[in-house]
Write a protein that holds these residues in place. Structure first.
Motif, mmCIF file in Angstrom:
data_model
loop_
_atom_site.group_PDB
_atom_site.id
_atom_site.type_symbol
_atom_site.label_atom_id
_atom_site.label_comp_id
_atom_site.label_asym_id
_atom_site.label_seq_id
_atom_site.Cartn_x
_atom_site.Cartn_y
_atom_site.Cartn_z
ATOM 1 N N SER A 145 -11.322 1.844 13.852
ATOM 2 C CA SER A 145 -9.928 2.093 13.493
ATOM 3 C C SER A 145 -9.714 1.895 12.000
ATOM 4 O O SER A 145 -10.124 0.876 11.433
ATOM 5 C CB SER A 145 -9.009 1.140 14.270
ATOM 6 O OG SER A 145 -7.699 1.151 13.731
ATOM 7 N N TRP A 146 -9.095 2.869 11.362
ATOM 8 C CA TRP A 146 -8.832 2.795 9.921
ATOM 9 C C TRP A 146 -7.971 1.584 9.582
ATOM 10 O O TRP A 146 -8.339 0.754 8.749
ATOM 11 C CB TRP A 146 -8.155 4.085 9.466
ATOM 12 C CG TRP A 146 -7.550 4.020 8.098
ATOM 13 C CD1 TRP A 146 -6.227 3.926 7.784
ATOM 14 C CD2 TRP A 146 -8.250 4.050 6.845
ATOM 15 N NE1 TRP A 146 -6.051 3.882 6.425
ATOM 16 C CE2 TRP A 146 -7.277 3.967 5.821
ATOM 17 C CE3 TRP A 146 -9.593 4.132 6.499
ATOM 18 C CZ2 TRP A 146 -7.609 3.974 4.480
ATOM 19 C CZ3 TRP A 146 -9.931 4.130 5.139
ATOM 20 C CH2 TRP A 146 -8.953 4.057 4.152
ATOM 21 N N LYS A 147 -6.837 1.464 10.222
ATOM 22 C CA LYS A 147 -5.915 0.375 9.890
ATOM 23 C C LYS A 147 -6.476 -0.977 10.282
ATOM 24 O O LYS A 147 -6.356 -1.959 9.541
ATOM 25 C CB LYS A 147 -4.563 0.609 10.564
ATOM 26 C CG LYS A 147 -3.770 1.759 9.968
ATOM 27 C CD LYS A 147 -2.391 1.867 10.598
ATOM 28 C CE LYS A 147 -1.572 2.952 9.926
ATOM 29 N NZ LYS A 147 -0.215 3.084 10.509
ATOM 30 N N ASP A 148 -7.104 -1.056 11.454
ATOM 31 C CA ASP A 148 -7.652 -2.337 11.899
ATOM 32 C C ASP A 148 -8.780 -2.812 10.990
ATOM 33 O O ASP A 148 -8.940 -4.020 10.759
ATOM 34 C CB ASP A 148 -8.169 -2.222 13.340
ATOM 35 C CG ASP A 148 -7.025 -2.147 14.349
ATOM 36 O OD1 ASP A 148 -5.865 -2.267 13.928
ATOM 37 O OD2 ASP A 148 -7.301 -1.971 15.544
ATOM 38 N N SER A 149 -9.558 -1.869 10.466
ATOM 39 C CA SER A 149 -10.640 -2.244 9.535
ATOM 40 C C SER A 149 -10.072 -2.886 8.277
ATOM 41 O O SER A 149 -10.619 -3.876 7.770
ATOM 42 C CB SER A 149 -11.464 -1.004 9.163
ATOM 43 O OG SER A 149 -12.125 -0.473 10.287
ATOM 44 N N SER A 153 -3.368 6.864 9.895
ATOM 45 C CA SER A 153 -2.693 6.486 8.651
ATOM 46 C C SER A 153 -1.592 7.469 8.269
ATOM 47 O O SER A 153 -0.514 7.438 8.832
ATOM 48 C CB SER A 153 -3.713 6.353 7.516
ATOM 49 O OG SER A 153 -3.072 5.855 6.369
ATOM 50 N N TYR A 154 -1.901 8.409 7.371
ATOM 51 C CA TYR A 154 -0.903 9.307 6.804
ATOM 52 C C TYR A 154 -0.152 10.084 7.882
ATOM 53 O O TYR A 154 1.047 10.278 7.799
ATOM 54 C CB TYR A 154 -1.592 10.280 5.841
ATOM 55 C CG TYR A 154 -0.659 11.277 5.199
ATOM 56 C CD1 TYR A 154 0.107 10.920 4.093
ATOM 57 C CD2 TYR A 154 -0.549 12.561 5.708
ATOM 58 C CE1 TYR A 154 0.958 11.820 3.510
ATOM 59 C CE2 TYR A 154 0.301 13.478 5.125
ATOM 60 C CZ TYR A 154 1.061 13.106 4.020
ATOM 61 O OH TYR A 154 1.909 14.003 3.449
ATOM 62 N N GLU A 165 -2.967 4.643 -0.819
ATOM 63 C CA GLU A 165 -1.950 3.594 -0.685
ATOM 64 C C GLU A 165 -2.373 2.497 0.285
ATOM 65 O O GLU A 165 -2.044 1.323 0.083
ATOM 66 C CB GLU A 165 -0.626 4.209 -0.242
ATOM 67 C CG GLU A 165 0.047 5.053 -1.311
ATOM 68 C CD GLU A 165 1.452 5.464 -0.918
ATOM 69 O OE1 GLU A 165 1.992 4.871 0.045
ATOM 70 O OE2 GLU A 165 1.998 6.379 -1.549
ATOM 71 N N ASP A 166 -3.090 2.858 1.334
ATOM 72 C CA ASP A 166 -3.512 1.846 2.316
ATOM 73 C C ASP A 166 -4.468 0.819 1.704
ATOM 74 O O ASP A 166 -4.324 -0.384 1.938
ATOM 75 C CB ASP A 166 -4.177 2.517 3.520
ATOM 76 C CG ASP A 166 -3.169 3.258 4.392
ATOM 77 O OD1 ASP A 166 -1.972 2.957 4.279
ATOM 78 O OD2 ASP A 166 -3.575 4.132 5.166
#
Length: 581
Positions: free
Chosen positions: A136-140, A181-182, A209-210
């Protein structure tokens, strides 16, 4: 956010004040685990079945007749230990990106391995990390952020490194395939057709931005990994660094140099500069680089970083604006940038870039010319730093010189000559010549040169109606001059052009008494300027060398004739030159 549920028994942990945790049970507790100031009153049996470390600690405590077992420097603190303890009791535990790294480090500390029991906590956490969190992008990103509080365990276990590598790999995914994300929030409410359209519209910088949420050390590691993949353009790397600087560097210079923030800001700017693309000719914004240079100077980040930025900026100085250079507030540094730019001539510096820098520096000179503290040497050296080939027209230079003369009224005649000598009257436009011919701040030598070369243009068949009309008060020419020159001379440093133009009242008798006819075009001048020019024309006709003089001439105008030696005398009234800037 991904999560993992462990255990099925109800949560029986309770608190008695802020420093005591215990398990509500019919059986009395028989072991006390101390972590910092917090005491856990627990039962030996479930703990010892899953932790090698607790087995050793409890045995030692019993042999020494101690009441408590101390866990020193426990990673994750009491919260992480509670997760491990609940797992031992079979109670419900929820793992997610916020607590999984702490739980992993705590389980390692307690030695909850497969050797003790199959399916132990370390194994289960690793499965969750690899199958969910790191996919996961955000979880990473969330998990990586938590690793900074779990050193050195998070590094030794390789959790931080795995998070970094997963994040870097995802940044290079084709934007058309991005569905996190986006696009995440949009996809929740979008129709099928809108989803397809949104995916196609995902920008290449969707990830920037993340990752800006990461602390500087972790951000550096991610960006190093992104660059190491070799799939990201230098331009996008530069944009990412710019976004990070905007996110974390203060907006005001006062906050930038505040004592409590100086060290932090120094680390930030150093990190950003070291991450810049290695190619000096990369598309990193010139304005961004100039801002970094300003920060480096303010926080005292060192000469090495300053020199690196000067090298980078000088390569693309032609892309800068006057406003960009004004950020530096240092004429000597601007001159150094120009000098470095000129050193790239051997690298194939084209004429277009050269002319662009010439216009840039002339604009900057006009910007700083009003500074009363700007020395004449700094001003003239900056003028001379730009080669002649960079100035096809000297209007911008004339504007800067005029402002400097006005704001430094105590200059000597020699100093005025020194400054004005750097300007070529032949390269002034007709509008600039009109202005200069009436500018009382200029030495007479310059006025003579302006009039002479303007007359040469007329004599060569170039019509000069504008200087004709303007010097005789033509309303249409005034409007043109006002429009042009008010835009060139800074309003806060010069008196109103409109008012000064209105004060120029050339008497009608000058128009009636004197005229010069050259190849069908005429140039009518105020009496003082005309006397100077006519005197020079007569001398030239008689074979004399034209010499510039600071003398204003006699009150009697020399004869004017179409042929050398033939002239009619005419009386001319004395007029004073006026300034328009």
């Amino acid at each position: 956010m991904k999560f993992m549920k462990l255990g099925s028994k109800p949560d029986a942990f309770q608190s008695d004040g802020s420093d005591i945790r215990f398990v509500a049970s019919d059986l009395p507790t028989d072991v006390i685990i101390r972590i910092g100031e917090v005491r856990f009153y627990l039962h030996k049996f479930p703990l010892l079945l899953k932790s090698n470390r607790l087995q050793s600690l409890v045995l030692n405590a019993s042999e020494n007749h101690a009441d408590e077992c101390f866990l020193v420097d426990f990673p994750g603190g009491p919260k992480a230990f509670e997760i491990c303890a609940k797992f031992c009791y079979g109670m419900t535990v929820i793992l997610n990106a916020h607590n999984v790294v702490a739980a992993r480090c705590a389980a390692e500390y307690l030695e909850m391995t497969e050797d003790v029991e199959k399916g132990n906590l370390i194994h289960k956490i690793e499965v969750f990390l690899n199958s969910s969190v790191l996919r996961s992008w955000k979880d990473s990103i969330i998990a990586l952020q938590t690793t900074k509080h779990l050193l050195p365990w998070s590094e030794e276990l390789g959790v931080a490194g795995r998070c970094v590598d997963c994040i870097a790999s995802k940044t290079s995914v084709d934007p058309a395939n991005i569905n996190w994300s986006y696009t995440y929030s949009r996809r929740l409410t979008a129709t099928t057709d809108e989803i397809v359209e949104t995916r196609q519209a995902v920008p290449s910088d969707w990830w920037v931005e993340d990752v800006c949420e990461l602390d500087v050390d972790l951000y550096r590691r991610v960006m190093v990994a992104v660059k190491g993949k070799g799939r990201m353009s230098s331009e996008l790397i530069g944009e990412a660094l710019k976004a990070y600087a905007v996110r974390w560097l203060p907006d005001s210079y006062e906050a930038l140099v505040a004592d409590e923030c100086t060290k932090r800001n120094m680390v930030l700017v150093k990190t950003i500069i070291t991450l810049l693309p290695s190619d000096l000719c990369s598309e990193t914004s010139c304005r961004f680089l100039l801002k970094l240079l300003k920060v480096v100077i303010l926080v005292g980040a060192g000469d090495a970083l300053k020199e690196e930025l000067v090298d980078r900026i000088s390569v693309q100085l032609h892309k800068a604006s006057v406003k960009d250079l004004a950020l530096l507030d240092d004429a000597h540094l601007v001159q150094k940038l120009v000098d470095e730019f000129m050193m790239h001539k051997s690298d194939g510096l084209d004429e277009e870039r050269l002319i662009a820098v010439g216009k840039l520096i002339d604009g900057y000179l006009s910007q700083v010319a009003g500074d009363p503290n700007l020395s004449i040497s700094s001003f003239t050296e900056l003028i001379k730093s730009v080669p002649e080939a960079a100035r096809q027209v000297h209007d911008g230079l004339y504007t800067a010189i005029d402002i400097y003369l006005k704001e430094h009224p105590i200059l000597s005649k020699a100093e005025k000559k020194r400054i004005c000598g750097l300007m070529d009257a032949k390269k002034l436009s007709t509008e600039a010549s009109v202005h200069a011919a009436q500018n009382e701040r200029l030495p007479l030598r310059v006025v003579v040169q302006v009039l002479f070369f303007e007359q040469q243009k007329a004599a060569g068949g170039v019509s000069a109606p504008m200087i004709n009309d303007a010097l005789h008060g033509s309303s249409m020419s005034r409007a043109t001059l006002e429009e042009d020159w008010e835009g060139r001379v800074s309003e806060h440093r010069s008196s109103s052009l409109k008012e000064q133009l209105g004060s120029l009242k050339i008497k009608a008798e000058d128009e009636k008494s004197t005229s010069v006819k050259e190849k069908g075009s005429s140039l009518l001048l105020p009496s003082r300027s005309r006397r100077i020019f006519d005197k020079l024309r007569v001398r030239k006709g008689q074979g004399e060398t034209i010499k510039s003089s600071e003398t204003s001439g006699s009150s009697q105008s020399p004869p004017i004739s179409g042929k050398p030696g033939e002239a009619k005398s005419s009386a001319c009234s004395r007029h004073t030159r006026h300034s328009i800037s």
